[in-house]
Scaffold this active site. Structure first.
Site, mmCIF file in Angstrom:
data_model
loop_
_atom_site.group_PDB
_atom_site.id
_atom_site.type_symbol
_atom_site.label_atom_id
_atom_site.label_comp_id
_atom_site.label_asym_id
_atom_site.label_seq_id
_atom_site.Cartn_x
_atom_site.Cartn_y
_atom_site.Cartn_z
ATOM 1 N N SER A 54 0.796 -1.450 -0.002
ATOM 2 C CA SER A 54 -0.001 -0.015 0.049
ATOM 3 C C SER A 54 0.846 1.345 0.027
ATOM 4 C CB SER A 54 -0.857 0.088 1.444
ATOM 5 O OG SER A 54 -1.870 -0.918 1.325
ATOM 6 N N GLU A 82 3.909 -0.422 14.505
ATOM 7 C CA GLU A 82 4.280 1.066 14.252
ATOM 8 C C GLU A 82 5.179 1.657 15.044
ATOM 9 O OE1 GLU A 82 1.130 -0.068 14.320
ATOM 10 O OE2 GLU A 82 0.758 -0.700 12.343
ATOM 11 N N ARG A 102 -4.027 8.274 -1.583
ATOM 12 C CA ARG A 102 -4.071 6.982 -2.194
ATOM 13 C C ARG A 102 -4.781 7.378 -3.882
ATOM 14 N NH1 ARG A 102 -9.086 3.613 -1.961
ATOM 15 N NH2 ARG A 102 -8.739 1.802 -2.841
#
Lengths: 315, 298
Positions: free
Chosen positions: A35, A56, A165
């Site tokens: 992604s 993360e 995106r």
């Protein structure tokens, strides 16, 4: 129609290219390399790519350690998880001592779409802008993305870059160079200033076109360098046009709208209308529907401009 | 065993920096390390009393571990704090800063007088370690749970850079209640970081009480073992055990090492030992005088 490029895809390409040029560049991801597009770097330089899994906080800490070891780490995941989940790691382990970590986070804003509000970062710019030592960038097209990533390699210190995106039209030439603290005038106008970041730069340009049809001349700014902000350009534009609109795929608080408000309030108070989410989270749906739902379309910006103009003219 | 001959800097009995290499067999003698630790504890008490705030218990529990690392294990060059080949140290339990500062000044990273500016406005010695203002401090810490991830990154960088730099991290036991520690534990094992050694200061107390009461940690050694670490347990106040444990980690290949060092919070001063109260409380005038008396007599 202009060529379309997604800023996250262009980031992936830029990172791969820079990885070839500079052996100190390393990349990290938290199980989203497809992604975020770090997968290309990962494939080319497996020894210099570190997948931290769904972790993360550990990823940002590891990036800090790599920076201390003389590497130039690029850490990527969704904007929500980088800046939300790992905010304190970014504060303590990276920004506090100005470590040379580059955080390039994808999926900023509601145009993420179907994944819904849990995955749509609408507060990342606020979370990063508040941090001392942090540079905050939101590229508006492919060339600007590439220029920013290239610049970030040379710059010593933490940088946050938000990528999106959705593909956007290309604005800049291929040889565009990024300058820290500089905003860009994309269209000249005298009646009102429209300033945006990311996708909203394009919506500002469309709004300016719509306004022109009604005889209103709008100056359009790309304030892609959100921090440090080109406050001189903001003030000059406010003085010239006397009315201001900001537009961002983000909460109307904490991001571009707040940054511009702060500058205007101190240096040149003029009527300001902010386009952004109003104290509300995102939701699932197609990006185009969400952008309409949250009032982030060119028509909405045009409406805000007309309001700002009316205030300017005392109506 | 050690592949190369690491250079060890320490202060000999006359107070002069000495370089020792392993193949010379000139490993600092234990009584000497004990004496350094005693002096470091005296400095810690002095610093904390003068500062009027800070963490007494955890500084004293970590003292022997730090002395073992800095005076008998790590490759360092106090004259050149940024010497590229130096081993790296991360004080993940950043509140033990007074102990680290006392050790660093004794090694010559900065003058001893600076110790007594601890926590004052404008001091190079911040309440928690800050790499931007204190020579010898590699990493800014203080917010618990973050140091092991940073140490992992340093160990990865060391591997990429070559040169055999080792990375040491000191964790608190309350600190390992942070989830990020276990993310980092997985990462270190996944990337087979055999140039990384973590030492856990297992003093069994945290601010709110005994770790067993606040949030159970046991079985701690089994947890680290299960996460893929070469795990050993030592008495964190016995230099022969600490040194043997650290030496053992040089022979470990393909995985990181965890040394669980069993310690006593407040070690060295009877009135502070095993007392929860002294986690974040500094000595009163009477306590200060008694502490100095005990440490001078030790």
């Amino acid at each position: 129609m202009a060529a379309q490029e997604s800023t996250r895809v262009e980031y992936g390409k830029a990172l791969l290219q820079l990885g070839k040029e500079n052996p100190d560049i390393v990349a990290l991801d938290a199980d989203l390399s497809g992604s975020t597009q770090t997968k290309h770097f990962a494939k080319a330089f497996p020894q210099r790519f570190f997948n931290l899994g769904v972790a993360e906080q550990d990823m940002l800490g590891t990036a800090a350690g790599l920076a201390l070891g003389g590497k130039i780490p690029f850490a990527s995941t969704f904007a929500m998880f980088a800046t939300g989940r790992a905010w304190e790691q970014i504060r303590q382990s990276i920004a506090y001592t100005k470590l040379n970590v580059k955080i390039v986070a994808s999926h900023g804003g509601v145009s993420v779409g179907e994944d819904g509000g849990s995955h749509q970062a609408v507060e990342d710019l606020a979370l990063m802008r508040i941090l001392p030592n942090m540079v905050v960038l939101v590229p508006a097209d492919g060339p600007e993305t590439r220029a920013m990533v290239r610049w970030a390699v040379e710059y010593q210190g933490p940088v946050y870059i938000r990528t999106g995106r959705m593909p956007f039209p290309v604005i800049y030439d291929e040889d565009h160079r990024f300058e820290l603290g500089r905003g860009y005038i994309l269209r000249e106008g005298e009646d009102v200033t429209l300033a945006g970041v990311g996708l909203m730069v394009h919506h500002c340009l469309e709004a300016a076109h719509l306004l022109a049809q009604e005889g209103v001349s709008a100056r359009v700014l790309n304030l892609s360098c959100l921090k440090p902000l080109d406050w001189q350009l903001v003030v000059d534009s406010a003085r010239l046009t006397g009315a201001f609109v900001t537009a961002e795929e983000h909460l109307a608080t904490g991001g571009l709208g707040s940054a511009v408000s702060e500058v205007l309030a101190e240096h040149c108070p003029v009527p300001l209308q902010r386009i952004g989410l109003r104290d509300i989270f995102g939701t699932s749906g197609k990006a185009e529907i969400l952008l309409k739902h949250y009032g982030l379309m060119p028509d909405d910006i045009k409406g805000a401009a007309i309001k700002a103009l009316a205030r300017k003219n005392g109506r | 065993m050690v592949a190369n001959n690491p250079i060890i800097y320490y202060i000999n009995k006359t107070g002069v920096h000495t370089i020792v290499t392993k193949n010379c067999q000139e490993i600092p003698d234990i009584s000497h390390l004990r004496e350094i630790a005693r002096q470091v504890r005296l400095d810690i008490i002095e610093m904390l009393f003068k500062a009027g705030s800070g963490h007494t218990g955890g500084s004293l529990s970590a003292t022997d571990i730090l002395v073992a690392l800095f005076f008998a294990q790590m490759r360092l060059n106090p004259q050149d704090p940024c010497w590229p080949q130096r081993d790296r140290f991360v004080l993940s339990k950043g509140h033990a800063a007074p102990a680290l500062y006392a050790v660093l000044s004794r090694l010559g990273y900065f003058p001893r007088e600076e110790l007594f500016t601890l926590r004052q406005f404008g001091s190079s010695l911040q309440g928690h370690p800050d790499s931007s203002c204190t020579p010898g401090v590699e990493v800014s810490t203080g917010s618990l749970g973050q140091g092991l991830s940073i140490a992992n990154g340093m160990a990865l960088a060391s591997r990429l850079n070559g040169g055999g730099t080792r990375v040491y991290a000191l964790l608190g036991d309350g600190e390992v209640q942070e989830g990020q520690i276990w993310e980092a534990a997985m990462t270190a094992a996944h990337y087979r970081l055999d140039n990384l050694v973590a030492v856990l200061d297992r003093n069994r107390l945290q601010i709110d009480g005994r770790t067993a009461e606040v949030m159970s940690l046991e079985p701690l050694a089994q947890k680290w073992e299960a996460f893929g670490w070469h795990t050993l347990e030592v008495d964190g106040h016995a230099f022969p055990e600490l040194l043997a444990g650290l030496q053992e980690t040089h022979g470990v290949k393909g995985r990181p090492s965890m040394i669980i060092a069993h310690t006593v919070k407040g070690k060295g001063v009877s009135i502070f030992e095993n007392q929860v109260k002294y986690h974040g409380v500094t000595p009163s005038k009477e306590e200060y005088e008694q502490a100095l008396k005990e440490l001078h007599a030790a």
